[in-house]
Every structure is written in C-alpha cells, then in structure tokens.
Design a protein around this motif. Structure first.
Motif, short mmCIF file in Angstrom:
data_model
loop_
_atom_site.label_atom_id
_atom_site.label_comp_id
_atom_site.label_asym_id
_atom_site.label_seq_id
_atom_site.Cartn_x
_atom_site.Cartn_y
_atom_site.Cartn_z
N PRO A 35 0.85 -1.32 -0.06
CA PRO A 35 -0.03 -0.01 -0.06
C PRO A 35 0.86 1.20 0.04
O PRO A 35 2.08 1.24 0.50
CB PRO A 35 -0.71 -0.06 1.21
CG PRO A 35 0.10 -0.96 2.17
CD PRO A 35 0.93 -1.93 1.40
N ASP A 36 0.26 2.24 -0.41
CA ASP A 36 0.98 3.65 -0.55
C ASP A 36 1.60 4.22 0.84
O ASP A 36 2.47 4.91 1.04
CB ASP A 36 0.32 4.41 -1.39
CG ASP A 36 0.12 4.24 -2.89
OD1 ASP A 36 0.82 3.33 -3.29
OD2 ASP A 36 -0.44 5.12 -3.57
N SER A 37 0.93 3.83 1.83
CA SER A 37 0.97 4.22 3.19
C SER A 37 2.51 3.65 3.57
O SER A 37 2.80 4.23 4.86
CB SER A 37 -0.03 3.66 4.01
OG SER A 37 -0.08 2.53 4.12
N VAL A 38 3.17 2.61 3.29
CA VAL A 38 4.27 2.21 3.76
C VAL A 38 5.58 2.28 3.03
O VAL A 38 6.47 1.94 3.17
CB VAL A 38 4.34 0.62 3.84
CG1 VAL A 38 3.13 0.32 4.85
CG2 VAL A 38 4.04 -0.23 2.67
N ILE A 39 5.35 3.22 1.62
CA ILE A 39 6.45 3.28 0.81
C ILE A 39 6.77 4.76 1.05
O ILE A 39 6.45 5.80 1.80
CB ILE A 39 6.03 3.52 -0.53
CG1 ILE A 39 5.12 4.17 -1.16
CG2 ILE A 39 5.34 1.78 -0.80
CD1 ILE A 39 4.62 4.44 -2.60
N GLN A 40 8.30 5.25 0.56
CA GLN A 40 8.72 6.61 0.74
C GLN A 40 9.00 6.85 -0.82
O GLN A 40 9.31 6.30 -1.85
CB GLN A 40 9.92 6.39 1.37
CG GLN A 40 9.75 6.15 2.91
CD GLN A 40 10.91 6.17 3.81
OE1 GLN A 40 11.78 5.36 3.35
NE2 GLN A 40 11.07 6.94 5.00
N SER A 41 9.35 8.35 -1.04
CA SER A 41 9.57 9.02 -2.24
C SER A 41 11.31 8.38 -2.38
O SER A 41 11.94 8.04 -1.61
CB SER A 41 9.88 10.28 -2.32
OG SER A 41 10.44 10.87 -1.36
#
Length: 463
Positions: free
Chosen positions: A177-183
């Motif tokens: 999910p996008d909530s656990v990634i970073q740029s």
C-alpha cells in the motif's frame, strides 16, 4: 551493567572442551581454544594442554564450542505478526498483500521491542552477528534504522542493519500500500544519512560491531532508477547491497511482465551483479544463471524454513557453491518462519538440502559452515565466522547434557541433528553476553510481556 569481560588479572582464558570444537576450517582444536581480550590466540589439540601460558580455565566438559553464527537475512518487525490468522497457509504474494495491511500500522515503540526480541532470540540460538532487512516505512516510522540501532546497543552483539526501501505502491502497480512506501529522494537522502551516522567500515574499525548496507526490498517494490541509484550510492560509500531475488516463480513472471527480463538479467541492468551484492533466497535460477552468479561472486542467503513454510522451493546451495557463489544462512522474517533460531535453521537446512542432494554431501559440518564462515563471506568479513588464530572471539557454547543428546557419538553432529535449541554461553569479542542461558542485561520475561502487548495492539489496529 556491562557484559563480563576477561578480568585484568586473567587476560588469557582456556575454554577447555574435550567434547569438540567446530572450527569451520581444517585445523584441530579438539581440546578447546585460548582467548585473550577479543581474539583467539591458540587452538588446543586433542589430549594436550595449551602451549601458551593461560590464567584461567572455563570448563566446557560436556559442551561443544562453535563459531558464533551469523544471520544474513531477517525482518525483525515481523516478530509482531507470527501466525496471524488470514496470513497463514498462503503463498508469497497473497501472504504479503494481507500482511501489508497490518504492517502499515507499525510505530517506533513496536519496532524497538521487535528488534530487541528478535536479536535476543537469535543470540540465544548461538548467533553473535545479527542481520536485519527493514523496508517498511509508514510515516510514524521514518527513522526506523535509528530505532533499531538503539535497541541493538542493549544486546551487545555485532549487527548488520540494511536500510531497506519501497517506492512502488499499489497506485503505481506495486504490491505494498502507498502508506508504507517513501519517495525515492527521501530514500536516497536517508540512506546516506544512516551510513554516515552508523556504518563502521573495516578500514576504520578492524572488527566492526555495527555496519549498514542498502537494500531495496525487491524488484516488484522499487523502480529501476532507484535500484541503479542505490548501487551507485553503495559504491560511493563502500557498503554492501542486498535484496530479495528469485524467491518464487511468481516473481520471475512479474519481472518478465514489467521489465521484459528475468530477475537476474534485470539485476545486471541495474548494476548489481558483483561481489558487493548478496541476495535472499535465490531459488529459481536456471543452470546458466547460476554460472553467471558464480562468475560475478554474488552471495546467496539460504532461508530453508521460510522457503518451506511459503512453499517457495528449495535453494540449490551446492550448485551455487560449486559455481563460485558465496552461500550463507538466514532465518528470514518471523512471519514467514515464525522462528528466529539459527541452530534450528541449520538443522532445517540439513534436512531440506538432503532432499535435493542426498545424505553424502549434506552433512552437519556443511550446514554449520553455511551458518558461520559462509555467512561471514556474504558480509565480506574475514575476522568472524570461524575459530582460528587471530580471529575474533565470537563463540557459541552448547551444553550436551540433555535428554535429546543422550547416546550421541559425534558431538558436532549432535548439535545439529539432535536439535540443539539454546546456548549455554555466548561470547562476543571476548565478552560473555549470555551465561547459563541468560542475557547479562535483558530480562526475557519483561521483554516478552511488552512485546506481546505491542503485537496485539498492532494486529487490532488492522481490524
């Protein structure tokens, strides 16, 4: 409270073990070893006394001395999600998809407790160098590596922490999910920061206690550009590279669909095919790919329990070794193994690898070699992983006075095949950190209570 070091008036200690010493090489040390400060200074031959003077004897009669084992792949935070209903009995991709919904709620307190518990569990099983691959960074956990460094300081062991990363969330076709990634900019900046803050190079530290490596999670969770930039950053800082590769056929199919290449070809395109790299799992390679891995001197972390629990397959360790690869042992994450026990992992490797290669070539000495000298080679370390003169005094002592060992004729084989579980003593850099099965500074019962409370909090947050 500090770990018990050798006393000033007793600088040389004879660890006397008539039962046997697994040196990890061909040298004879069947009556123990001499330790002075943080180093091994003599191997004592069978039936003989030390040639060098010594000041004290540690009686290891009925016990076996091994080099401290080295764990080369783990995910400490996953100790909080062992045997979670809904995740069990699934192959890798569905398993990950379910658990990411839980892991997105991780916070610093949870990771601190999980790191300490996983590290202690490893040490209690004979591990003197613990390794972790942390790649989940929800907003409340942006300084995860700093949290882990603080927790590891309480354990007083060696550690290699890999600064993992994920930049492709579900919105971009990735699994997490996008909530656990970073740029990607955030990942690269923080990677440099933690290297500068914590990494001890072998040039400035003869026997480092803490090192940092860079570890994009997998080909399906980061972009090609991030893989390439991470390789350049690792080369600039002279640190190692780590990732998952060829764990399942699903991963191979994913790489071919997204990148138009098999995982190994993709790895080479990203500038990763070299002796700076070690890979977790390495199961589904073709014979031609194994030859290429050997030519490049790439390392493989063999994780048998996880591979069996997730039904991923069997790592071709002998083929990899014969091709020139460095092969070590890892327990993998506790949500895919549900255990962080290195000596049990060695036994699991023995049993699993015999299914592939037979009983003659896969011996107790072979799998212990993977867990010690083999694992050290993955980390490009020559100062640990074997018992030899001049090496670090990182030692695991197992007591054979138990029901499971009674009647055993070969003490070294007994540790593996009879199922050793917990060390009697553990020495790191010449200091006792575990004695009588107890860590010198950590109350195991208190840690379990705290950890279980946080595990329940994490799992409830995802409902």
């Amino acid at each position: 409270m500090q770990p018990q070091a050798l006393k000033k008036n007793a600088p040389t200690l004879w660890l006397k073990s008539p039962e046997g010493v697994f040196t990890g090489n061909t040298q004879n040390a069947d009556n123990g070893v001499l330790v002075q400060n943080s180093h091994i200074i003599e191997l004592v031959k069978s039936g003989e006394n030390p040639k060098l003077p010594f000041d004290a004897i540690e009686n290891c009669t009925g016990k076996v001395i091994l080099p401290g084992m080295i764990n080369t792949h783990h995910h400490f935070y996953q100790t909080l999600t062992r045997c979670v209903p809904g995740a069990m009995n699934k192959p890798l991709f569905p398993w990950l998809t379910f658990l990411y919904k839980v892991w997105k709620n991780l916070d610093e307190e949870m990771l601190y407790s999980a790191t300490k518990l996983a590290g202690l569990e490893l040490m209690m099983s004979g591990c003197t160098t613990i390794g972790d691959h942390h790649y989940v960074f929800p907003k409340r956990l942006s300084h995860a590596i700093d949290v882990q460094v603080q927790a590891i300081a309480e354990l007083n062991c060696r550690a290699l922490i890999t600064r993992g990363s994920m930049s492709l969330g579900q919105s971009k076709g990735g699994l997490p999910p996008d909530s656990v990634i970073q740029s990607e900019d955030t990942i690269l900046v923080d990677s440099q920061r933690v290297i500068s803050a914590y990494h001890q190079s072998t040039l400035s530290h003869p026997s480092p206690m803490l090192q940092i490596a860079l570890a994009p999670c997998s080909p399906f969770s980061v972009s090609k550009e991030l893989m390439q930039q991470t390789a350049l950053l690792a080369n600039k800082n002279d640190v190692l590279l780590h990732t998952h590769l060829a764990e399942t056929e699903d991963e191979n199919a994913f790489c071919q669909r997204i990148y138009g290449a098999r995982p190994l070809d993709y790895l080479e395109q990203c500038g990763w095919l070299g002796d700076r790299t070690w890979l977790a799992h390495g199961i589904h390679f073709t014979p031609q790919e194994i030859a290429r891995l050997g030519q490049a001197n790439v390392g493989i972390a063999h994780c048998p329990s996880s591979n069996m629990l997730l039904a991923s397959g069997i790592c071709p360790t002998l083929d990899l070794v014969n091709a020139g690869c460095r092969v070590g042992l890892g327990v993998d994450g506790s949500a895919s193994n549900d255990c962080s026990n290195m000596i049990q992992e060695a036994r699991q490797s023995l049993l699993q690898q015999r299914l592939r290669y037979g009983a003659v070539d896969i011996t107790a000495e072979y799998v212990l070699g993977l867990a010690t000298k083999g694992s050290a080679s993955l980390l490009n370390r020559t100062d640990i992983g074997e018992i030899a003169i001049g090496k670090q005094a990182d030692l695991a002592i197992f007591d054979l006075n138990a029901l499971r060992f009674s009647g055993a004729g070969d003490p070294i084989a007994a540790v593996v095949t009879c199922g050793a579980h917990t060390v009697d003593k553990l020495m790191v850099a010449g200091k006792w950190v575990i004695e009588g099965g107890k860590h010198y500074a950590i109350d195991e019962d208190e840690l379990i209570i705290e950890h279980q409370k946080l595990a329940k909090k994490l799992q409830l947050a995802s409902i």
